[in-house]
Design a protein around this motif. Structure first.
Motif, mmCIF file in Angstrom:
data_model
loop_
_atom_site.group_PDB
_atom_site.id
_atom_site.type_symbol
_atom_site.label_atom_id
_atom_site.label_comp_id
_atom_site.label_asym_id
_atom_site.label_seq_id
_atom_site.Cartn_x
_atom_site.Cartn_y
_atom_site.Cartn_z
ATOM 1 N N THR A 46 -7.415 -5.225 -0.263
ATOM 2 C CA THR A 46 -6.462 -5.416 0.826
ATOM 3 C C THR A 46 -6.816 -6.730 1.521
ATOM 4 O O THR A 46 -7.828 -7.349 1.217
ATOM 5 C CB THR A 46 -6.526 -4.258 1.820
ATOM 6 O OG1 THR A 46 -7.866 -4.117 2.256
ATOM 7 C CG2 THR A 46 -6.048 -2.972 1.199
ATOM 8 N N VAL A 104 -2.777 3.324 7.187
ATOM 9 C CA VAL A 104 -2.557 3.849 5.840
ATOM 10 C C VAL A 104 -3.138 5.251 5.712
ATOM 11 O O VAL A 104 -2.571 6.113 5.034
ATOM 12 C CB VAL A 104 -3.150 2.888 4.790
ATOM 13 C CG1 VAL A 104 -2.919 3.410 3.398
ATOM 14 C CG2 VAL A 104 -2.557 1.512 4.937
ATOM 15 N N GLU A 105 -4.253 5.476 6.385
ATOM 16 C CA GLU A 105 -4.894 6.783 6.307
ATOM 17 C C GLU A 105 -3.958 7.885 6.826
ATOM 18 O O GLU A 105 -3.865 8.960 6.241
ATOM 19 C CB GLU A 105 -6.197 6.753 7.111
ATOM 20 C CG GLU A 105 -7.105 7.928 6.819
ATOM 21 C CD GLU A 105 -8.510 7.722 7.360
ATOM 22 O OE1 GLU A 105 -8.788 6.634 7.896
ATOM 23 O OE2 GLU A 105 -9.306 8.658 7.238
ATOM 24 N N ASP A 106 -3.247 7.572 7.913
ATOM 25 C CA ASP A 106 -2.292 8.537 8.471
ATOM 26 C C ASP A 106 -1.221 8.891 7.455
ATOM 27 O O ASP A 106 -0.851 10.055 7.281
ATOM 28 C CB ASP A 106 -1.608 7.947 9.711
ATOM 29 C CG ASP A 106 -2.503 7.996 10.922
ATOM 30 O OD1 ASP A 106 -3.609 8.559 10.800
ATOM 31 O OD2 ASP A 106 -2.104 7.476 11.972
ATOM 32 N N ARG A 151 -6.521 0.159 8.068
ATOM 33 C CA ARG A 151 -7.079 1.357 7.468
ATOM 34 C C ARG A 151 -6.516 2.619 8.101
ATOM 35 O O ARG A 151 -6.093 3.549 7.410
ATOM 36 C CB ARG A 151 -8.602 1.321 7.623
ATOM 37 C CG ARG A 151 -9.301 2.323 6.768
ATOM 38 C CD ARG A 151 -10.792 2.310 7.013
ATOM 39 N NE ARG A 151 -11.351 3.539 6.474
ATOM 40 C CZ ARG A 151 -11.695 3.676 5.209
ATOM 41 N NH1 ARG A 151 -11.575 2.683 4.397
ATOM 42 N NH2 ARG A 151 -12.151 4.829 4.767
ATOM 43 N N ASP A 197 1.080 12.603 3.287
ATOM 44 C CA ASP A 197 1.555 12.818 1.920
ATOM 45 C C ASP A 197 0.823 13.965 1.242
ATOM 46 O O ASP A 197 1.384 14.680 0.418
ATOM 47 C CB ASP A 197 1.331 11.548 1.086
ATOM 48 C CG ASP A 197 2.466 10.564 1.244
ATOM 49 O OD1 ASP A 197 3.473 10.945 1.865
ATOM 50 O OD2 ASP A 197 2.331 9.434 0.764
ATOM 51 N N LEU A 198 -0.456 14.101 1.554
ATOM 52 C CA LEU A 198 -1.284 15.067 0.843
ATOM 53 C C LEU A 198 -1.580 16.286 1.712
ATOM 54 O O LEU A 198 -2.641 16.872 1.612
ATOM 55 C CB LEU A 198 -2.589 14.400 0.392
ATOM 56 C CG LEU A 198 -2.423 13.180 -0.511
ATOM 57 C CD1 LEU A 198 -3.766 12.579 -0.844
ATOM 58 C CD2 LEU A 198 -1.711 13.542 -1.790
ATOM 59 N N HIS A 199 -0.626 16.646 2.568
ATOM 60 C CA HIS A 199 -0.843 17.784 3.467
ATOM 61 C C HIS A 199 -1.083 19.078 2.700
ATOM 62 O O HIS A 199 -1.700 20.005 3.203
ATOM 63 C CB HIS A 199 0.369 17.954 4.375
ATOM 64 C CG HIS A 199 1.603 18.330 3.609
ATOM 65 N ND1 HIS A 199 1.980 19.626 3.415
ATOM 66 C CD2 HIS A 199 2.508 17.576 2.949
ATOM 67 C CE1 HIS A 199 3.070 19.668 2.677
ATOM 68 N NE2 HIS A 199 3.417 18.433 2.375
ATOM 69 N N TRP A 200 -0.589 19.126 1.459
ATOM 70 C CA TRP A 200 -0.650 20.378 0.688
ATOM 71 C C TRP A 200 -2.001 20.589 0.038
ATOM 72 O O TRP A 200 -2.296 21.653 -0.478
ATOM 73 C CB TRP A 200 0.419 20.340 -0.405
ATOM 74 C CG TRP A 200 0.377 19.095 -1.217
ATOM 75 C CD1 TRP A 200 0.948 17.898 -0.904
ATOM 76 C CD2 TRP A 200 -0.297 18.899 -2.447
ATOM 77 N NE1 TRP A 200 0.676 16.966 -1.871
ATOM 78 C CE2 TRP A 200 -0.080 17.548 -2.825
ATOM 79 C CE3 TRP A 200 -1.062 19.725 -3.274
ATOM 80 C CZ2 TRP A 200 -0.609 17.018 -3.995
ATOM 81 C CZ3 TRP A 200 -1.573 19.187 -4.427
ATOM 82 C CH2 TRP A 200 -1.351 17.845 -4.786
ATOM 83 N N LYS A 201 -2.825 19.567 0.049
ATOM 84 C CA LYS A 201 -4.112 19.660 -0.658
ATOM 85 C C LYS A 201 -5.061 20.617 0.056
ATOM 86 O O LYS A 201 -5.227 20.532 1.258
ATOM 87 C CB LYS A 201 -4.730 18.271 -0.767
ATOM 88 C CG LYS A 201 -4.505 17.644 -2.117
ATOM 89 C CD LYS A 201 -5.394 18.318 -3.144
ATOM 90 C CE LYS A 201 -5.384 17.570 -4.478
ATOM 91 N NZ LYS A 201 -6.191 18.306 -5.465
ATOM 92 N N VAL A 230 -1.315 8.590 4.132
ATOM 93 C CA VAL A 230 -1.851 9.319 2.980
ATOM 94 C C VAL A 230 -2.111 10.776 3.360
ATOM 95 O O VAL A 230 -1.801 11.689 2.592
ATOM 96 C CB VAL A 230 -3.138 8.631 2.470
ATOM 97 C CG1 VAL A 230 -3.885 9.516 1.504
ATOM 98 C CG2 VAL A 230 -2.781 7.317 1.803
ATOM 99 N N ALA A 231 -2.656 10.986 4.552
ATOM 100 C CA ALA A 231 -2.931 12.356 4.991
ATOM 101 C C ALA A 231 -1.633 13.152 5.084
ATOM 102 O O ALA A 231 -1.584 14.334 4.725
ATOM 103 C CB ALA A 231 -3.652 12.338 6.332
ATOM 104 N N LEU A 291 0.839 -1.202 0.000
ATOM 105 C CA LEU A 291 0.000 0.000 0.000
ATOM 106 C C LEU A 291 0.872 1.250 0.000
ATOM 107 O O LEU A 291 0.572 2.236 -0.669
ATOM 108 C CB LEU A 291 -0.919 0.009 1.229
ATOM 109 C CG LEU A 291 -2.091 -0.952 1.186
ATOM 110 C CD1 LEU A 291 -2.783 -0.989 2.529
ATOM 111 C CD2 LEU A 291 -3.072 -0.563 0.114
ATOM 112 N N ALA A 297 2.138 2.045 -3.335
ATOM 113 C CA ALA A 297 1.054 2.347 -4.274
ATOM 114 C C ALA A 297 1.057 1.371 -5.449
ATOM 115 O O ALA A 297 0.832 1.755 -6.589
ATOM 116 C CB ALA A 297 1.101 3.792 -4.758
#
Lengths: 256, 253
Positions: free
Chosen positions: B142, B242-244, B239, B249-253, B246-247, B133, B136
């Motif tokens: 899963t 992985v959610e932590d 879950r 990684d995408l802090h800039w969104k 991804v969040a 995961l 990617a």
């Protein structure tokens, strides 16, 4: 961990709530990266990420970050020439993957008599013209419609006396750098700052490859290293705009 | 050793790999790295699908026949999860390094080589899924895994979830089961003596552990008392881990 209500978190194989899939009167639904369609009507994520939709373009995709580049047609990439064959160069897009072919005639103004001479190890900025899972990817340095290079081609410092080098970044960061409005949408302003008043107006040029590579060229080697380090630290540390400003100031102070 | 510790996981621990994860649960700690899709060697090349290469490295010494056996089990179940048809002629390499395994208080197991058994399978499986995961790698679904042992205790046969090395040693039979996120049975391996009825019961227990979806009522997560005894909520844990990531990684969104 909380995600904002607009962008739900998905894992591979989870069902996407039909209420999240956009509908549009005219445009057909477009599926972006990280989703697959199982006929007749199932849309299933294949990677872990946040589900993003664009109701105007009627598109839906999964936003995620990764390290391994998988070629897609139309992507701008930085490739390194591995060797030359009779009529094409073999170029590497990422380590340990099959090399991409770059025909020697797909440069601006190239004919059978005048073709660019690229030695192994030299860098080119190219567009992926063909990417197919059963074939090696193909690159081009010229727009097939206009015959112009549009900024693509061998990567050398334009000033002539300068040098340049490539820095590795994550694929998500490369994508943020490539955004048309990278400061507002991608929250990266480190390049603007280095060239602006925070960085004392450093003179450098960059080329960003979608395959997670950034080429930095400048007259002075010091500038190249500062810009590269600033980019890598912004990527790895996940820095925000204000932290990027502090980083630039620190790097400039250390340089002096 | 305490076998009922909560699982812990960290994703992206190895900066140079495409994806990596460290997972510890029930005394086992495993670090995994995933690289791929990369170019496969000529002998591993398959014209229509990616080759999944699993390497298990024990905490001490070099791997032997048991590790090869675990590798082959992991390899066949993970190839079912990964969308191998998307990457013909490619290789997806998963390296699992065992860092720590629980000590058997009754036998001197320190530095014993090649003594892996089914007890470590859930940890290996979970770590590889987390690392995939994090890399990617496109996947169908899963999965979560668990080990169940049938132990003879006071004349009755008792089923133990995530057994300790001591319990595995004394067990009549040990079973490893994995379920995908769509509640499909993915892996079922058993060793020892058992009846079909016992296996059915074990399968039921494993399904309850692997496929439990946290009861959500008006946004409040409710854990029923009898469920706590069934070991950790693996699916929910996967879950949130992985959610932590991804969040972040995408802090800039």
């Amino acid at each position: 961990m909380t995600t904002t209500t607009g962008r739900p978190f998905v894992l591979p194989g989870e069902t996407v709530d039909p209420s999240l899939v956009p509908t549009h009167k005219k445009h057909p639904l477009r599926l972006g990266p990280g989703l697959r369609h199982i006929p007749p009507s199932d849309i299933i994520p294949t990677v872990a990420g946040q589900l993003v939709t664009n109701p105007v373009k009627n598109s839906i995709w999964v936003e995620y970050n990764s390290q391994r580049y998988i070629p897609q047609p139309g992507d701008l990439v930085i490739a390194q020439i591995v060797r030359s064959t009779q009529d094409a160069y073999l170029a590497s897009l990422s380590p340990y993957t099959a090399s991409a072919t770059l025909p020697q005639l797909s440069f601006e103004g190239a004919t059978k008599k005048t073709r660019p001479m690229l030695s192994p190890g030299s860098l080119v900025y190219a567009r992926v013209s063909l990417a197919n899972k059963h074939m090696d990817p193909e690159l081009e340095c010229v727009s097939s419609a206009t015959g112009k290079s549009d900024g693509l081609g061998p990567l050398t410092a334009t000033a002539g006396t300068g040098t340049g080098t490539v820095f590795d970044v994550s694929l998500g960061f490369a994508r943020r750098l490539l955004m048309a409005r990278s400061r507002e949408e991608g929250r990266v302003a480190v390049l603007e700052m280095l060239g602006g008043e925070e960085g004392g107006g450093l003179a450098f040029e960059t080329a960003v490859g979608r395959n997670g590579k950034v080429w930095v060229g400048s007259e002075s080697v010091k500038t190249v290293i500062i810009v590269g380090r600033a980019l890598q630290e912004t990527d790895r540390g996940g820095l925000g705009i204000e932290e990027q400003r502090r980083l630039v100031k620190r790097l400039i102070r250390e340089m002096r | 050793m305490t076998a009922t510790t909560a699982p812990e996981a960290a994703l992206g621990v190895l900066p140079r790999a495409d994806g990596s994860a460290r997972y510890s649960h029930a005394g086992y700690t495993v670090t995994a790295s995933v690289n791929g899709p990369i170019e496969a060697q000529r002998r591993d090349e398959h014209p229509y699908e990616a080759h999944v290469d699993v390497i298990v490295r024990p905490a001490a010494g070099v791997g032997g026949t048991r590790e090869r056996h675990l590798e082959s089990l992991l390899q066949s179940s993970l190839s079912q999860l990964i969308l191998v048809k998307n990457f013909p002629r490619c290789l997806i390499q998963i390296v699992l390094q065992i860092e720590d395994s629980p000590e058997n208080d009754y036998a001197n197991t320190k530095l014993v080589q090649a003594s892996l058994n089914f007890g470590i399978m859930p940890a290996l499986f979970q770590t590889s899924v987390l690392a995939l995961l994090s890399a990617a790698v496109p996947m169908r679904a899963t999965a979560t895994a668990t080990a169940v042992a049938i132990v003879l205790q006071d004349g009755t046969r008792k089923k133990v979830i995530d057994p300790s090395p001591r319990e595995i040693e004394a067990a009549k039979s040990v079973h490893v089961l994995a379920f995908t996120s769509r509640d499909e049975l993915l892996l079922a391996e058993s060793e020892g003596d058992f009846t079909v009825r016992e296996w059915d019961e074990v399968c039921e227990i494993a399904e309850r552990v692997c496929c439990r979806s946290t009861v959500t009522k008006e946004g409040i997560e409710m854990m029923l008392d009898d469920e706590v005894a069934d070991g950790p909520d693996t699916r929910h844990f996967l879950r949130s881990a992985v959610e932590d990531k991804v969040a972040a990684d995408l802090h800039w969104k």
